[in-house]
Design a protein around this motif. Structure first.
Motif, PDB file in Angstrom:
ATOM      1  N   SER A  82     -21.431   7.922  -7.852  1.00  0.00           N
ATOM      2  CA  SER A  82     -20.502   7.145  -8.665  1.00  0.00           C
ATOM      3  C   SER A  82     -19.087   7.690  -8.525  1.00  0.00           C
ATOM      4  O   SER A  82     -18.135   6.937  -8.263  1.00  0.00           O
ATOM      5  N   ILE A  83     -18.936   8.985  -8.668  1.00  0.00           N
ATOM      6  CA  ILE A  83     -17.613   9.611  -8.584  1.00  0.00           C
ATOM      7  C   ILE A  83     -17.019   9.441  -7.192  1.00  0.00           C
ATOM      8  O   ILE A  83     -15.820   9.158  -7.046  1.00  0.00           O
ATOM      9  N   GLU A  84     -17.830   9.580  -6.169  1.00  0.00           N
ATOM     10  CA  GLU A  84     -17.335   9.413  -4.800  1.00  0.00           C
ATOM     11  C   GLU A  84     -16.738   8.018  -4.595  1.00  0.00           C
ATOM     12  O   GLU A  84     -15.640   7.857  -4.046  1.00  0.00           O
ATOM     13  N   ILE A  85     -17.443   6.998  -5.049  1.00  0.00           N
ATOM     14  CA  ILE A  85     -16.961   5.616  -4.909  1.00  0.00           C
ATOM     15  C   ILE A  85     -15.695   5.412  -5.731  1.00  0.00           C
ATOM     16  O   ILE A  85     -14.722   4.805  -5.260  1.00  0.00           O
ATOM     17  N   LEU A  86     -15.677   5.927  -6.951  1.00  0.00           N
ATOM     18  CA  LEU A  86     -14.509   5.754  -7.814  1.00  0.00           C
ATOM     19  C   LEU A  86     -13.282   6.459  -7.238  1.00  0.00           C
ATOM     20  O   LEU A  86     -12.169   5.927  -7.296  1.00  0.00           O
ATOM     21  N   ARG A  87     -13.476   7.631  -6.659  1.00  0.00           N
ATOM     22  CA  ARG A  87     -12.346   8.339  -6.037  1.00  0.00           C
ATOM     23  C   ARG A  87     -11.831   7.569  -4.821  1.00  0.00           C
ATOM     24  O   ARG A  87     -10.625   7.516  -4.581  1.00  0.00           O
ATOM     25  N   GLN A  88     -12.740   6.982  -4.057  1.00  0.00           N
ATOM     26  CA  GLN A  88     -12.309   6.165  -2.916  1.00  0.00           C
ATOM     27  C   GLN A  88     -11.488   4.969  -3.399  1.00  0.00           C
ATOM     28  O   GLN A  88     -10.460   4.628  -2.810  1.00  0.00           O
ATOM     29  N   LEU A  89     -11.938   4.347  -4.471  1.00  0.00           N
ATOM     30  CA  LEU A  89     -11.183   3.227  -5.041  1.00  0.00           C
ATOM     31  C   LEU A  89      -9.809   3.681  -5.524  1.00  0.00           C
ATOM     32  O   LEU A  89      -8.806   3.011  -5.286  1.00  0.00           O
ATOM     33  N   ARG A  90      -9.779   4.812  -6.185  1.00  0.00           N
ATOM     34  CA  ARG A  90      -8.511   5.347  -6.698  1.00  0.00           C
ATOM     35  C   ARG A  90      -7.525   5.594  -5.563  1.00  0.00           C
ATOM     36  O   ARG A  90      -6.339   5.306  -5.679  1.00  0.00           O
ATOM     37  N   ASP A  91      -8.029   6.095  -4.448  1.00  0.00           N
ATOM     38  CA  ASP A  91      -7.169   6.464  -3.325  1.00  0.00           C
ATOM     39  C   ASP A  91      -6.840   5.294  -2.401  1.00  0.00           C
ATOM     40  O   ASP A  91      -5.997   5.422  -1.518  1.00  0.00           O
ATOM     41  N   SER A  92      -7.479   4.155  -2.604  1.00  0.00           N
ATOM     42  CA  SER A  92      -7.279   2.990  -1.749  1.00  0.00           C
ATOM     43  C   SER A  92      -6.112   2.147  -2.256  1.00  0.00           C
ATOM     44  O   SER A  92      -6.067   1.769  -3.421  1.00  0.00           O
ATOM     45  N   LYS A  93      -5.187   1.852  -1.385  1.00  0.00           N
ATOM     46  CA  LYS A  93      -4.036   1.031  -1.769  1.00  0.00           C
ATOM     47  C   LYS A  93      -4.454  -0.405  -2.087  1.00  0.00           C
ATOM     48  O   LYS A  93      -3.905  -1.040  -2.965  1.00  0.00           O
ATOM     49  N   GLU A  94      -5.455  -0.927  -1.371  1.00  0.00           N
ATOM     50  CA  GLU A  94      -5.886  -2.304  -1.580  1.00  0.00           C
ATOM     51  C   GLU A  94      -6.520  -2.507  -2.948  1.00  0.00           C
ATOM     52  O   GLU A  94      -6.349  -3.523  -3.592  1.00  0.00           O
ATOM     53  N   SER A  95      -7.281  -1.527  -3.403  1.00  0.00           N
ATOM     54  CA  SER A  95      -8.024  -1.714  -4.646  1.00  0.00           C
ATOM     55  C   SER A  95      -7.141  -1.621  -5.878  1.00  0.00           C
ATOM     56  O   SER A  95      -7.500  -2.132  -6.929  1.00  0.00           O
ATOM     57  N   THR A  96      -5.971  -0.996  -5.768  1.00  0.00           N
ATOM     58  CA  THR A  96      -5.124  -0.875  -6.951  1.00  0.00           C
ATOM     59  C   THR A  96      -4.625  -2.228  -7.433  1.00  0.00           C
ATOM     60  O   THR A  96      -4.280  -2.384  -8.592  1.00  0.00           O
ATOM     61  N   VAL A  97      -4.623  -3.213  -6.551  1.00  0.00           N
ATOM     62  CA  VAL A  97      -4.203  -4.555  -6.939  1.00  0.00           C
ATOM     63  C   VAL A  97      -5.329  -5.286  -7.665  1.00  0.00           C
ATOM     64  O   VAL A  97      -5.095  -6.032  -8.602  1.00  0.00           O
ATOM     65  N   SER A  98      -6.574  -5.049  -7.259  1.00  0.00           N
ATOM     66  CA  SER A  98      -7.687  -5.847  -7.765  1.00  0.00           C
ATOM     67  C   SER A  98      -8.538  -5.159  -8.828  1.00  0.00           C
ATOM     68  O   SER A  98      -9.390  -5.788  -9.424  1.00  0.00           O
ATOM     69  N   VAL A  99      -8.321  -3.884  -9.067  1.00  0.00           N
ATOM     70  CA  VAL A  99      -9.061  -3.170 -10.106  1.00  0.00           C
ATOM     71  C   VAL A  99      -8.044  -2.624 -11.102  1.00  0.00           C
ATOM     72  O   VAL A  99      -7.110  -1.911 -10.713  1.00  0.00           O
ATOM     73  N   ALA A 100      -8.220  -2.961 -12.358  1.00  0.00           N
ATOM     74  CA  ALA A 100      -7.298  -2.482 -13.388  1.00  0.00           C
ATOM     75  C   ALA A 100      -7.329  -0.964 -13.431  1.00  0.00           C
ATOM     76  O   ALA A 100      -8.400  -0.357 -13.477  1.00  0.00           O
TER      77      ALA A 100
END
Length: 186
Positions: free
Chosen positions: A105-123
């Motif tokens: 869970s943490i690994e996926i969440l950290r990847q999302l946090r570090d991804s520029k694309e996901s910052t637009v689509s995940v609050a």
């Protein structure tokens, strides 16, 4: 509970064309994860795990979508599914499986946090809150069943990190309460 079950009944039999419409499969995933939460507290671990398995299948389908926004939301749901599965495993006394689920869970969440694309689509607040919560779950697991001094250090580091993540998630009483709860383990 009845509202969730009614929503599940409507979404359960949705045709593939309907599920491919934006947001429909994600709605079904959210409903199934909420039903898993409800089952965890009131209906039993097997029922909770069954709901998580159904949600997992939908998440895997949603990850096939080419839209960056849909994939980011599906990845967030995947991380939440792993976190919820970790709680089920922990309740069953399967500490190793619980730790593995929390780590995923943490690994996926950290990847999302570090991804520029996901910052637009995940609050951001939702992402920080999820990462903080998974960090607490894993940190408490390490502190509750340390196999080494390194595990204890990891547990403390995760709990310390969670305090900052809760602050980043928001300034509502809810966030302060979660941070205060995490602080109790330090």
């Amino acid at each position: 509970r009845s509202l969730l079950e009614a929503a599940e009944a409507r979404l359960r039999d949705a045709h593939e064309e309907e599920l491919n419409r934006p947001g429909v499969r994600l709605a079904r995933i959210r409903v199934r994860q909420r039903l898993a939460d409800l089952a965890f507290g009131h209906l039993g671990l097997q029922v909770a795990e069954d709901w998580l398995r159904l949600a997992q299948r939908d998440i895997e389908s949603e990850l096939q979508v080419t839209s960056t926004a849909a994939q980011s939301q599906a990845r967030l749901r995947l991380a939440l599914n792993w976190s919820k599965l970790g709680k089920v495993q922990q309740a069953r006394g399967r500490q190793g499986s619980a730790v593995e689920a929390f780590e995923r869970s943490i690994e996926i969440l950290r990847q999302l946090r570090d991804s520029k694309e996901s910052t637009v689509s995940v609050a951001e607040g939702e992402l920080w809150l999820s990462l903080a919560t998974s960090s607490v779950e894993l940190g408490v697991s390490y502190l509750s069943h340390p196999e080494s001094v390194a595990d204890e250090a990891r547990g403390v580091a995760l709990l310390s990190d969670s305090l900052e993540l809760y602050r980043q998630a928001g300034s509502e009483d809810y966030h302060h309460g979660l941070a205060a709860d995490a602080q109790l383990y330090l």
